[in-house]
Design an enzyme around this catalytic site. Structure first.
Site, PDB file in Angstrom:
ATOM      1  N   HIS A   1      -1.513 115.409  -1.668  1.00 13.48           N
ATOM      2  CA  HIS A   1      -1.380 116.493  -2.682  1.00 13.48           C
ATOM      3  C   HIS A   1      -2.113 115.862  -4.037  1.00 13.48           C
ATOM      4  CE1 HIS A   1       1.757 118.533  -0.843  1.00 13.48           C
ATOM      5  NE2 HIS A   1       1.755 117.553   0.009  1.00 13.48           N
TER       6      HIS A   1
ATOM      7  N   GLU B   1     -13.143  91.787  -4.599  1.00 15.81           N
ATOM      8  CA  GLU B   1     -13.667  90.413  -5.153  1.00 15.81           C
ATOM      9  C   GLU B   1     -14.469  89.530  -4.268  1.00 15.81           C
ATOM     10  OE1 GLU B   1     -10.459  87.724  -6.891  1.00 15.81           O
ATOM     11  OE2 GLU B   1     -11.336  88.003  -8.696  1.00 15.81           O
TER      12      GLU B   1
ATOM     13  N   LYS C   1     -14.204  86.700 -19.178  1.00 16.62           N
ATOM     14  CA  LYS C   1     -13.577  85.529 -19.952  1.00 16.62           C
ATOM     15  C   LYS C   1     -13.950  84.981 -20.983  1.00 16.62           C
ATOM     16  CE  LYS C   1     -11.052  84.427 -15.510  1.00 16.62           C
ATOM     17  NZ  LYS C   1     -10.676  83.090 -14.544  1.00 16.62           N
TER      18      LYS C   1
END
Lengths: 553, 553
Positions: free
Chosen positions: A373, A344, A478
């Site tokens: 793994h 950010e 938004k």
């Protein structure tokens, strides 16, 4: 590809923005020897022992010398920032998270007092909850802590709790960090509301997800016949909607947030301190660890300063992702925390002069050796598009039953062996890494690690000439989301008002939007039984709210 | 940069390996219209409704036509694989995970019978645990399930449990998925061993982390005066060390693993089925969902087959990471699951003819809308080095209290609005995405999603001509780790046998290793109090095991 020098593997689009970084060539990996290590590690007790080991980072003295002016300028800018410059000019804000752990650095007495009073208030509130002086109406002590926040208002608490909590903390942590009703329900299902303290955290006080979580929690308290206000605390900006609500309803307490603390660097404000103190975490040690790292990384000796060294390392790896691999289960959330802090802050389209730079530094990872793994196969054999940041802890947790799994070897020896083995295997393939070595995993050490990355982000952003303290790119999503919700409301009104089944195109015309948007919205309303559908194909299906008898077209 | 056509943003190192992919240009993003959507989505009930929506993926019919031969060849290879070809020639193994959910496809009757019997045995064992017919020695029913495994032997179970478990499952899941004694201790602290069933999962039966976890659990049972064998189950290869141990000690049960099932695709074998059934998950629906997707993705109609379409999409995005963003809290672990499946399968240095290709596809992500508050800033404003894969679920969980957060708007409406908003915001910036739309989140839907990615990985690997079923890159790290542990043992023996304090260089000479390796090992022994150190500097400090009086040099 694995053994070519770094220069030839650079991406041209990135080289463009780092023209200087590669005029000197980085040393070949075989230099990661004893002598190289002695030259490329820095260590201090700050207050817990912390070392940055760059033996496998592939940097040379010439490379550092070349970038010294940029690094020094970065430190100067950080000094100005700490002295109260408007380091986030786009939002006309100072950037003060460093003052939170060294209030004497605050630029004025009022700020200093606000920091100290808030910190003390957090500690006092937590102590009163622990003693039972602050308790729910029926006088039993609080045993559960529900934090409602998202992003910077949740990740720090989650990291601190997972990394530092005792097995039996004074309160058990639960978090609402989204607006998924199923997520809420899963937590509420198990929660003893009578003994739950709710801390609602939102700097702006109007974050949608947090507001929804708060409303959901409040409804749950209401359904249980309980007064939410007697269980609720707010951490929010003075004058925010949330602060007004908390004051109006006389919540248990409120704690302030300030516009000079960004969400992603708020862990040393009440956002992090209040929940951490409630969870029994040594908040003073956390602050001391961060302050110690701040003191170290203020040093103008760039070759001894872990933040300038780490920033220089990042600068040498443009376009590559940082894989964060802590070899300790308790640090699994560190990568998510750093993902936010780094991405950010650094994911920026424009530099400070408005030039398009499309910067960023991708962060991912979980924990070692588990991730060996999962994707270490690709790290060693795949694209050279990453560098690693290992976290190594030298001591085991006190009281761990480190049983011998073979004579003389503990499970913890294996864990550390896997760290060393993976670092070696990556180095053999020319993949660079840094290692942060902690003497022990405690609040001071974690505070220091957080502060190290905060200042590295600051210095690196200066090198790129970008503003690390705003987030202009999140508004578009938004806004588009708000648009969707509003069209969705109008769509439902339209369907309720119109008896005739209609296609997406017909509905779109009346709503002055695209058939695509109508379809996106209406199909979900259909799936939830809020709207009826006739016909299968999106472009010919008919939609209506009341059951209709088919009418010939 | 955001609005340039894709071609110009490609990395030359990658273009080299995809010479064909970019001779046709991808359509500009404005094509993501209604008409484009109608042409670029595929949907089936398989058995839960699942759609792959590629409206924002930026592909054209010409692009698909151009790559049709490769895609068709990929499907042909997948058919040969399903018919029992040795698709993993490096390990001389067949690749049979598709048979697990459609045993009638198994290449011979014995294999089919083994699959069916094991599946039935898992279900019967779980049912007997639920009824209490299988119980601990003191006859109270099992209430806790401790799974010990790592990578493919843990991630599938963790995903299934988080995504599908009821709030009150028949057993509560705990997992040892590492070799961190502190991680073990945190779980054991809380665990009622008397009512704990332990399932140890390791295909090879010799995975270090799993073995250490098993030994630690066994010691804990022993310390509690309990017989571990009466609580333990093994899922492992026939003839493995673990199988031998379980048989010798007469554990409650054993379930076989086969060499034709890779760890990362073992969720439909006993590895996933046994724990899932114990947790009360609808295992038959999971298998049916996967089988339904397999049936769909066997289709030679590449334009209607979601696996070929998704593989074509990946192929159009070389060098970019896949950001997995499910808009549902319960799917937060999907990205970690896919990280393993995709990165371990595709992160390969060599193609099948031994040419260096350094392939890979990085996967990261957590959940929406939470991640919008973490790194969506960079996705929109930063480097164009990713594409997104959204997961959207149309219906809420039954019984969710989807309260209205404003008139006519639920928390779930907001969640979906954020999905739509983020997709739109990324599309505006020329960032591509695919969306998997599920009618509902259930076992069948999750099985279908897993099967979709499995076959996409298979087809994509064929397009790249790499072996997706081995992991040659993980051995080097394990070998180096083993080396560290052995040098560490010899170092301790040497220090115990030599009274005189010595430097790292002196110790290294006697151990025939580097001072660097000695330092890496000895500093940890010092931190743990197993070795003493005199002096601070790594190159001059002296090490010894007994306290010595300083002697003049």
């Amino acid at each position: 590809m694995g053994d070519e020098p770094v220069k030839s593997r650079l991406l041209p689009a990135i080289e463009r923005y780092h023209p200087a970084a590669f005029t000197g060539s980085l040393p070949p990996m075989e230099r990661s020897t004893w002598k190289h290590y002695l030259n490329w590690h820095v260590r201090r007790a700050c207050p817990t022992g912390l070392e940055l080991d760059l033996a496998c980072a592939g940097m040379s003295d010439a490379y550092i010398a070349e970038h010294a002016p940029k690094l020094e300028a970065g430190l100067e800018a950080m000094q100005a920032l700490e002295e109260g410059a408007t380091a986030n000019p786009d939002e006309n804000r100072r950037v003060g998270h460093y003052w939170l752990r060294a209030p004497e650095y605050a630029p004025d007495a009022d700020t200093r007092a606000a920091i100290e009073q808030t910190r003390d208030a957090c500690l006092q509130f937590a102590a009163a909850v622990h003693t039972g002086d602050i308790c729910p109406p029926d006088s039993r002590p609080f045993s559960e802590l529900l934090v409602i926040g998202i992003g910077g208002s949740a990740l720090g608490v989650q990291l601190l709790a997972d990394a530092l909590c005792d097995p039996l903390p004074p309160l058990n942590l639960h978090v609402f960090d989204n607006t998924d009703p199923d997520g809420y329900a899963r937590i509420l299902e198990d929660l003893d509301l009578a003994r739950t303290l709710v801390v609602v955290i939102s700097k702006s006080g109007s974050t949608v997800e947090t507001r929804n979580g708060m409303l959901t929690a409040r409804a749950a308290f209401g359904n249980a016949g309980r007064d939410f206000a007697k269980h609720a605390v707010a951490v929010t900006g003075v004058g925010s909607q949330l602060m007004e609500l908390a004051v109006r309803e006389d919540w248990l307490a409120t704690f302030p947030m300030w516009d000079w603390v960004g969400g992603r660097t708020s862990v040393c404000s009440a956002v992090g301190l209040l929940p951490a103190a409630l969870l029994g975490i040594d908040v003073q040690a956390l602050l001391a660890g961060a302050a110690g790292m701040d003191a170290w990384t203020r040093s103008r000796a760039i070759r001894e300063n872990p933040a300038t060294l780490l920033a220089a390392f990042w600068y040498a790896q443009p376009g590559r992702a940082m894989v964060v691999l802590p070899y300790r289960d308790r640090l699994q959330l560190l990568s998510r925390y750093l993902q936010q802090l780094v991405m950010e802050s650094l994911g920026k389209r424009l530099d400070r002069s408005g030039r398009e730079v499309w910067q960023g530094l991708t962060v991912y990872g979980n924990k070692g050796s588990t991730d060996q793994h999962a994707y270490v196969q690709q790290l060693r054999d795949g694209r050279h598009d990453f560098f690693a940041c290992f976290i190594r802890v030298l001591t085991d947790a006190p009281g761990d039953e480190a049983i011998e799994v073979e004579p003389g070897v503990t499970a913890s020896d294996c864990l550390d062996g896997f760290y060393q083995g993976t670092r070696t295997a990556l180095t053999q393939r020319g993949r660079h890494s840094a290692t942060i070595v902690l003497d022990q995993l405690d609040a001071a050490g974690l505070g220091a690690v957080i502060a190290l990355f905060e200042r590295t982000v600051g210095v690196y952003a200066e090198m790129l000439d970008i503003n690390a303290y705003h987030q202009p790119g999140v508004e578009a999503g938004k806004k588009a989301a708000r648009g969707c919700i509003e069209v969705g409301l109008r769509l439902q009104q339209l369907l309720a008002a119109t008896p005739k089944p209609q296609t997406c195109e017909q509905l779109a015309q009346q709503l002055n939007t695209s058939p695509m948007q109508v379809w996106m919205l209406v199909r979900r309303l259909v799936a939830q039984g809020r709207v009826q559908q006739r016909g299968e194909q999106p472009d010919s299906a008919l939609f209506f709210t009341q059951p209709h008898i088919a009418t010939p077209n």
